[in-house]
Design a protein around this motif. Structure first.
Motif, PDB file in Angstrom:
ATOM      1  N   LYS A 202     101.244  42.983  -6.941  1.00  0.00           N
ATOM      2  CA  LYS A 202     102.531  42.993  -7.637  1.00  0.00           C
ATOM      3  C   LYS A 202     103.454  41.871  -7.169  1.00  0.00           C
ATOM      4  O   LYS A 202     104.133  41.224  -7.977  1.00  0.00           O
TER       5      LYS A 202
ATOM      6  N   VAL B  86      96.933  37.752 -14.871  1.00  0.00           N
ATOM      7  CA  VAL B  86      97.876  38.595 -14.116  1.00  0.00           C
ATOM      8  C   VAL B  86      98.205  38.018 -12.737  1.00  0.00           C
ATOM      9  O   VAL B  86      99.319  37.588 -12.493  1.00  0.00           O
TER      10      VAL B  86
ATOM     11  N   ASP C  45     106.658  46.820 -16.839  1.00  0.00           N
ATOM     12  CA  ASP C  45     107.348  47.679 -17.794  1.00  0.00           C
ATOM     13  C   ASP C  45     108.859  47.668 -17.525  1.00  0.00           C
ATOM     14  O   ASP C  45     109.526  48.702 -17.534  1.00  0.00           O
ATOM     15  N   SER C  46     109.364  46.454 -17.286  1.00  0.00           N
ATOM     16  CA  SER C  46     110.771  46.312 -16.922  1.00  0.00           C
ATOM     17  C   SER C  46     111.292  44.930 -17.307  1.00  0.00           C
ATOM     18  O   SER C  46     110.514  43.973 -17.397  1.00  0.00           O
ATOM     19  N   ASN C  47     112.590  44.843 -17.523  1.00  0.00           N
ATOM     20  CA  ASN C  47     113.262  43.581 -17.735  1.00  0.00           C
ATOM     21  C   ASN C  47     113.570  42.986 -16.360  1.00  0.00           C
ATOM     22  O   ASN C  47     114.344  43.563 -15.596  1.00  0.00           O
TER      23      ASN C  47
ATOM     24  N   PHE D 204     111.572  40.934 -20.500  1.00  0.00           N
ATOM     25  CA  PHE D 204     110.705  42.095 -20.323  1.00  0.00           C
ATOM     26  C   PHE D 204     109.300  41.655 -19.931  1.00  0.00           C
ATOM     27  O   PHE D 204     108.747  40.721 -20.495  1.00  0.00           O
ATOM     28  N   ASN D 205     108.738  42.356 -18.937  1.00  0.00           N
ATOM     29  CA  ASN D 205     107.381  42.077 -18.478  1.00  0.00           C
ATOM     30  C   ASN D 205     106.551  43.349 -18.632  1.00  0.00           C
ATOM     31  O   ASN D 205     106.901  44.403 -18.085  1.00  0.00           O
ATOM     32  N   ARG D 206     105.424  43.228 -19.372  1.00  0.00           N
ATOM     33  CA  ARG D 206     104.610  44.414 -19.661  1.00  0.00           C
ATOM     34  C   ARG D 206     103.944  44.976 -18.412  1.00  0.00           C
ATOM     35  O   ARG D 206     103.746  46.184 -18.290  1.00  0.00           O
ATOM     36  N   PHE D 207     103.597  44.094 -17.461  1.00  0.00           N
ATOM     37  CA  PHE D 207     102.927  44.553 -16.242  1.00  0.00           C
ATOM     38  C   PHE D 207     103.831  45.482 -15.434  1.00  0.00           C
ATOM     39  O   PHE D 207     103.383  46.488 -14.879  1.00  0.00           O
TER      40      PHE D 207
ATOM     41  N   THR E 105     102.220  38.622  -8.560  1.00  0.00           N
ATOM     42  CA  THR E 105     102.539  38.559  -9.991  1.00  0.00           C
ATOM     43  C   THR E 105     103.992  38.159 -10.191  1.00  0.00           C
ATOM     44  O   THR E 105     104.307  37.300 -11.030  1.00  0.00           O
TER      45      THR E 105
END
Length: 344
Positions: A310, A182, A335-337, A330-333, A313
């Motif tokens: 953040k 991360v 939760d957004s494109n 899209f990034n899971r950390f 990251t």
């Protein structure tokens, strides 16, 4: 044939020189993981961080390997581990591989065709361990500057005991990462993250009089100290048994309590407030904090910690995208494109 000691020494010298020459030549052409593109044929030496055996849905055995160099980590698959081109090796071995870069589920993967265990002298370990871009010495000087800025005699004594007197801890702290993955998952990452969080806290303390600067700076400098025991050292950089069972927040609280016992007349109320900041610095119970912030300093520490995590990251996500696309995906950390900021 039996060689005399002299001849053996000469032969060993020739062998070392040959290996060194091979290493230097190969390093000129070494492809780092962050340079890989889909469709590339890769040939080179990489650190096998992890190796596991598994079965396909059809019951066919294969090996999954995690390859690492100083620029990143890549998943690799050996679909026919019993073929003639696949030699024996284990996790944490340096391996010489030939493979093709493919794409699976939106991520790059290496289809390994040939592999052998590399010999000592064919590689430089420094090429395979991710390291902070910031100088360790410079970061430590900045950290000690923050330590010396704390005026409260008890907190000052605590910080001096941890960061100036305990050389074993300092060595671990300087070389540790701040996470397995991360963000800040590189040598020096823990100190880099700690400094960033402490600087953000220093700024907030100067703007908001409600904050006790000494308590806030102390908690910022100590908030992730438990990670020196939660995570193992490189090249493994994985969770220890203690880390799995307790986590760095509880470990850090225990470490602070142990250090405080060495300082005469350390106020119990002050220790409780400091430990509370450590226990609450993830902000929410579902994020691993045993307590939610109840002090202004705990709130500020949580905001600073979250901000640096953040933004670092994001920095690493954008740096890893070699295509320089506007939309990263899209990034899971988050939760957004994610999208790069365009020219204004």
């Amino acid at each position: 044939m039996v060689l005399s000691r002299n001849k053996t020494s000469i032969w060993s010298s020739y062998l070392r020189n040959d290996l060194l020459a091979i290493y230097k030549k190969r390093k000129e052409y070494m492809r780092y993981i962050n340079e890989f593109q889909e469709g590339d044929r890769i040939s080179g030496i990489y650190l096998c961080k992890q190796k596991t055996s598994a079965m396909t849905k059809n019951g066919k055995p294969y090996d999954s390997v995690l390859l690492q160099d100083k620029t990143g980590i890549l998943d690799g698959k050996i679909w026919d581990p019993n073929s003639l081109g696949i030699e024996d090796f284990d996790g944490l071995d340096y391996i010489d591989i030939v493979g093709d870069v493919t794409s699976f589920a939106g991520a790059m993967q290496l289809n390994v065709k040939r592999v052998r265990k590399a010999h000592e002298g064919e590689y430089d370990p420094a090429d395979y361990l991710p390291v902070s871009e910031n100088s360790t010495d410079d970061m430590y000087v900045q950290l000690t500057g923050l330590v010396n800025s704390v005026k409260n005699p008890h907190l000052s004594a605590l910080l001096n005991r941890v960061f100036l007197q305990d050389t074993e801890f300092v060595n671990e702290f300087q070389s540790h990462s701040a996470a397995k993955t991360v963000h800040h998952s590189f040598i020096g990452g823990l100190m880099q993250h700690t400094l960033s969080v402490a600087r953000l806290c220093d700024y907030m303390a100067g703007v908001y009089p409600v904050l006790n600067r000494d308590l806030l700076i102390t908690s910022a400098l100590l908030h992730d100290m438990g990670k020196t025991r939660e995570l193992s050292s490189f090249p493994l950089n994985d969770y220890t048994d203690e880390g799995q069972l307790l986590g760095h927040i509880v470990i850090g609280a225990q470490m602070i309590h142990d250090y405080v016992k060495e300082i005469p007349d350390f106020p119990v109320v002050l220790e409780n407030q400091l430990v509370h900041c450590i226990l609450a610095h993830h902000g929410e119970l579902e994020f691993g904090s045993p307590k939610k912030p109840a002090l202004a300093e705990a709130v500020a520490l949580n905001l600073a910690d979250n901000t640096d995590a953040k933004l670092e990251t994001l920095t690493e996500v954008f740096a890893a995208d070699k295509g320089k696309k506007e939309w990263i995906g899209f990034n899971r950390f988050f939760d957004s494109n994610l999208r790069r900021t365009g020219e204004i």
